[in-house]
Design a protein around this motif. Structure first.
Motif, mmCIF file in Angstrom:
data_model
loop_
_atom_site.group_PDB
_atom_site.id
_atom_site.type_symbol
_atom_site.label_atom_id
_atom_site.label_comp_id
_atom_site.label_asym_id
_atom_site.label_seq_id
_atom_site.Cartn_x
_atom_site.Cartn_y
_atom_site.Cartn_z
ATOM 1 N N VAL A 135 0.867 -1.190 0.000
ATOM 2 C CA VAL A 135 0.000 0.000 0.000
ATOM 3 C C VAL A 135 0.894 1.228 0.000
ATOM 4 C CG1 VAL A 135 -1.852 1.230 1.201
ATOM 5 C CG2 VAL A 135 -1.723 -1.267 1.347
ATOM 6 N N LEU A 136 0.639 2.150 -0.924
ATOM 7 C CA LEU A 136 1.447 3.368 -0.993
ATOM 8 C C LEU A 136 0.571 4.581 -0.683
ATOM 9 C CD1 LEU A 136 2.303 1.560 -3.869
ATOM 10 C CD2 LEU A 136 4.274 3.029 -3.463
ATOM 11 N N ARG A 175 -0.624 -7.739 -4.322
ATOM 12 C CA ARG A 175 -1.608 -6.677 -4.566
ATOM 13 C C ARG A 175 -0.989 -5.310 -4.286
ATOM 14 N NH1 ARG A 175 -5.963 -8.520 -0.585
ATOM 15 N NH2 ARG A 175 -4.225 -9.685 0.310
ATOM 16 N N VAL A 176 -1.449 -4.301 -5.007
ATOM 17 C CA VAL A 176 -0.901 -2.956 -4.854
ATOM 18 C C VAL A 176 -2.046 -1.958 -4.727
ATOM 19 C CG1 VAL A 176 0.573 -1.159 -5.847
ATOM 20 C CG2 VAL A 176 1.124 -3.582 -6.237
ATOM 21 N N THR A 177 -2.065 -1.235 -3.640
ATOM 22 C CA THR A 177 -3.119 -0.241 -3.400
ATOM 23 C C THR A 177 -2.506 1.143 -3.258
ATOM 24 O OG1 THR A 177 -4.503 -1.870 -2.252
ATOM 25 C CG2 THR A 177 -4.984 0.462 -1.847
ATOM 26 N N LEU A 178 -3.063 2.110 -3.967
ATOM 27 C CA LEU A 178 -2.682 3.513 -3.820
ATOM 28 C C LEU A 178 -3.758 4.215 -3.006
ATOM 29 C CD1 LEU A 178 -0.884 5.968 -4.670
ATOM 30 C CD2 LEU A 178 -2.439 6.235 -6.627
ATOM 31 N N VAL A 179 -3.369 4.727 -1.841
ATOM 32 C CA VAL A 179 -4.306 5.492 -1.011
ATOM 33 C C VAL A 179 -4.010 6.969 -1.218
ATOM 34 C CG1 VAL A 179 -5.031 6.006 1.350
ATOM 35 C CG2 VAL A 179 -4.536 3.656 0.685
ATOM 36 N N ALA A 211 -8.480 -1.938 2.638
ATOM 37 C CA ALA A 211 -7.762 -2.601 1.538
ATOM 38 C C ALA A 211 -7.059 -3.861 2.038
ATOM 39 C CB ALA A 211 -6.757 -1.635 0.915
ATOM 40 N N LEU A 212 -6.412 -3.764 3.208
ATOM 41 C CA LEU A 212 -5.639 -4.895 3.725
ATOM 42 C C LEU A 212 -6.522 -6.073 4.123
ATOM 43 C CD1 LEU A 212 -2.968 -3.103 6.008
ATOM 44 C CD2 LEU A 212 -2.608 -4.137 3.739
ATOM 45 N N GLU A 213 -7.764 -5.802 4.481
ATOM 46 C CA GLU A 213 -8.630 -6.871 4.989
ATOM 47 C C GLU A 213 -9.401 -7.601 3.889
ATOM 48 O OE1 GLU A 213 -7.968 -7.956 7.638
ATOM 49 O OE2 GLU A 213 -8.214 -6.660 9.376
ATOM 50 N N GLN A 214 -9.191 -7.211 2.624
ATOM 51 C CA GLN A 214 -9.870 -7.919 1.534
ATOM 52 C C GLN A 214 -9.232 -9.302 1.327
ATOM 53 O OE1 GLN A 214 -12.690 -6.584 0.299
ATOM 54 N NE2 GLN A 214 -12.179 -5.060 1.873
ATOM 55 N N PRO A 215 -9.992 -10.257 0.770
ATOM 56 C CA PRO A 215 -9.410 -11.579 0.484
ATOM 57 C C PRO A 215 -8.328 -11.470 -0.591
ATOM 58 C CG PRO A 215 -11.683 -11.451 -0.283
ATOM 59 C CD PRO A 215 -11.424 -10.177 0.459
ATOM 60 N N PRO A 216 -7.410 -12.450 -0.666
ATOM 61 C CA PRO A 216 -6.284 -12.386 -1.601
ATOM 62 C C PRO A 216 -6.695 -12.229 -3.058
ATOM 63 C CG PRO A 216 -6.003 -14.200 -0.060
ATOM 64 C CD PRO A 216 -7.370 -13.648 0.185
ATOM 65 N N THR A 217 -7.936 -12.574 -3.377
ATOM 66 C CA THR A 217 -8.404 -12.461 -4.762
ATOM 67 C C THR A 217 -8.868 -11.045 -5.108
ATOM 68 O OG1 THR A 217 -10.505 -13.249 -3.898
ATOM 69 C CG2 THR A 217 -9.106 -14.867 -5.036
ATOM 70 N N VAL A 218 -8.891 -10.154 -4.118
ATOM 71 C CA VAL A 218 -9.416 -8.798 -4.345
ATOM 72 C C VAL A 218 -8.301 -7.779 -4.189
ATOM 73 C CG1 VAL A 218 -11.052 -7.048 -3.542
ATOM 74 C CG2 VAL A 218 -11.696 -9.472 -3.507
ATOM 75 N N ASP A 219 -7.978 -7.099 -5.285
ATOM 76 C CA ASP A 219 -6.925 -6.081 -5.287
ATOM 77 C C ASP A 219 -7.580 -4.701 -5.388
ATOM 78 O OD1 ASP A 219 -4.709 -4.514 -5.610
ATOM 79 O OD2 ASP A 219 -3.937 -5.550 -7.383
ATOM 80 N N VAL A 220 -7.671 -4.020 -4.259
ATOM 81 C CA VAL A 220 -8.221 -2.659 -4.250
ATOM 82 C C VAL A 220 -7.148 -1.751 -4.846
ATOM 83 C CG1 VAL A 220 -9.116 -0.782 -2.820
ATOM 84 C CG2 VAL A 220 -9.599 -3.166 -2.195
ATOM 85 N N ASN A 221 -7.367 -1.276 -6.048
ATOM 86 C CA ASN A 221 -6.305 -0.521 -6.739
ATOM 87 C C ASN A 221 -6.076 0.856 -6.139
ATOM 88 O OD1 ASN A 221 -6.427 -1.611 -10.224
ATOM 89 N ND2 ASN A 221 -6.387 -2.810 -8.344
ATOM 90 N N GLU A 222 -7.160 1.588 -5.915
ATOM 91 C CA GLU A 222 -7.018 2.979 -5.460
ATOM 92 C C GLU A 222 -8.138 3.339 -4.493
ATOM 93 O OE1 GLU A 222 -6.760 5.840 -8.600
ATOM 94 O OE2 GLU A 222 -5.274 4.687 -9.721
ATOM 95 N N ILE A 223 -7.786 4.128 -3.489
ATOM 96 C CA ILE A 223 -8.796 4.701 -2.600
ATOM 97 C C ILE A 223 -8.486 6.186 -2.455
ATOM 98 C CG2 ILE A 223 -9.810 4.732 -0.299
ATOM 99 C CD1 ILE A 223 -8.912 1.875 0.095
ATOM 100 N N MET A 224 -9.404 7.043 -2.876
ATOM 101 C CA MET A 224 -9.271 8.468 -2.595
ATOM 102 C C MET A 224 -10.257 8.823 -1.498
ATOM 103 S SD MET A 224 -9.689 11.820 -5.003
ATOM 104 C CE MET A 224 -8.259 11.424 -5.979
ATOM 105 N N VAL A 225 -9.766 9.441 -0.443
ATOM 106 C CA VAL A 225 -10.656 9.816 0.652
ATOM 107 C C VAL A 225 -10.366 11.256 1.022
ATOM 108 C CG1 VAL A 225 -9.089 8.671 2.302
ATOM 109 C CG2 VAL A 225 -11.400 9.247 3.014
#
Ligand SMILES: NC(=O)c1ccc[n+]([C@@H]2O[C@H](COP(=O)([O-])OP(=O)(O)OC[C@H]3O[C@@H](n4cnc5c(N)ncnc54)[C@H](OP(=O)(O)O)[C@@H]3O)[C@@H](O)[C@H]2O)c1
Length: 232
Positions: A135-136, A175-179, A211-225
């Motif tokens: 997660v970045l 998985r890679v998530t951009l917050v 994002a971290l709590e999703q199952p391994p099959t789910v890659d949350v790409n981006e979250i803007m908050v």
């Protein structure tokens, strides 16, 4: 309770510290990185010795950040997730109309861009082994232009970096998530930003944990908050 291990950079305060607290509450053990071990020591003590390892490392220095990753692996034996979050802010004018002197710009670019890249490079082999998650911390300023802002440019670089790493990660299980947080009430804010609507650091931490709590099959790409009412 899960035995997963999360490394957090920029863990001494603000968004990183809030995320470390949330992560330990969710069952993670955490490695806490900041430039000075003394600044993460109190948080490690608060979270518990068995759960948290304080580490002094400069993310913009390869021996330093790669050594911290080795220390986490030596202590906990695994690495499941990384929050590449360390960053600094700096006012800049490209026309020389105030702001930090050009010699100081190097620190901004090295911390926010090179530091995120080195954190990725230092951790991705271990994340590939664990089928882990990177997660970045980007920024709303890494999605929309900001007048005269080199900080914004560094966060555009982080947005591009996250997308590029995600493409390279295809087939690895990583998985890679951009917050991308909006204005958040931490020590990084200018006086002008302090007068605007603000998130709490914990608001961003909850997004990271989502994002971290999703199952391994789910890659949350981006979250803007963003805080309600923040102007783009
Ligand atoms: N607050 C906002 O409005 C906002 C909005 C969007 C994005 N962000 C981003 O969120 C991230 C966290 O910032 P924050 O708001 O929580 O600010 P903060 O409270 O100032 O925290 C910054 C953290 O980064 C660490 N750090 C700075 N340079 C480092 C280096 N070279 N090596 C290792 N650690 C370093 C600091 O630790 P030490 O000083 O103890 O080393 C501190 O723990 C940053 O990437 C920032 O750009 C913030």
């Amino acid at each position: 309770m899960t035995e997963r291990v999360l490394l957090v950079t920029g863990a001494s305060r603000g968004i990183g510290a809030a995320t470390a607290r949330r992560a330990v509450a969710a069952g993670f053990r955490v490695g806490l990185v900041a430039r000075n071990a003394g600044s993460v020591g109190p948080l490690a003590a608060e979270l518990g010795e068995g759960q948290a390892l304080p580490l002094a490392a400069d993310v913009a220095d390869w021996p330093s950040i790669s050594g911290a990753v080795e220390a986490v692996l030596a202590r906990f034996g695994r690495l499941d997730a990384v929050f590449a979050n360390a960053g600094i802010g700096m006012g800049v004018s490209f026309f020389g109309d105030g702001g930090a002197e050009p010699e100081r710009w190097r620190e901004l670019v090295l911390t926010n861009v090179y530091g995120a890249a080195l954190t990725a490079r230092a951790t991705l082999p271990a994340l590939a082994a664990s089928g882990g998650h990177l997660v970045l911390t980007g920024s709303v300023a890494g999605r929309y232009p900001r007048k005269g802002s080199l900080y914004s440019a560094t966060k555009w670089a982080v947005s591009g970096m996250a997308a590029g790493i995600r493409e390279e990660a295809v087939g690895t299980g990583v998985r890679v998530t951009l917050v991308q947080p909006g204005i958040t009430d931490t020590g990084i804010l200018t006086e002008e930003q302090r007068r605007k609507p603000k998130l709490e650091a914990d608001d961003v931490a909850r997004a990271v944990l989502y994002a971290l709590e999703q199952p391994p099959t789910v890659d949350v790409n981006e979250i803007m908050v963003r805080p309600t009412g923040q102007v783009l």
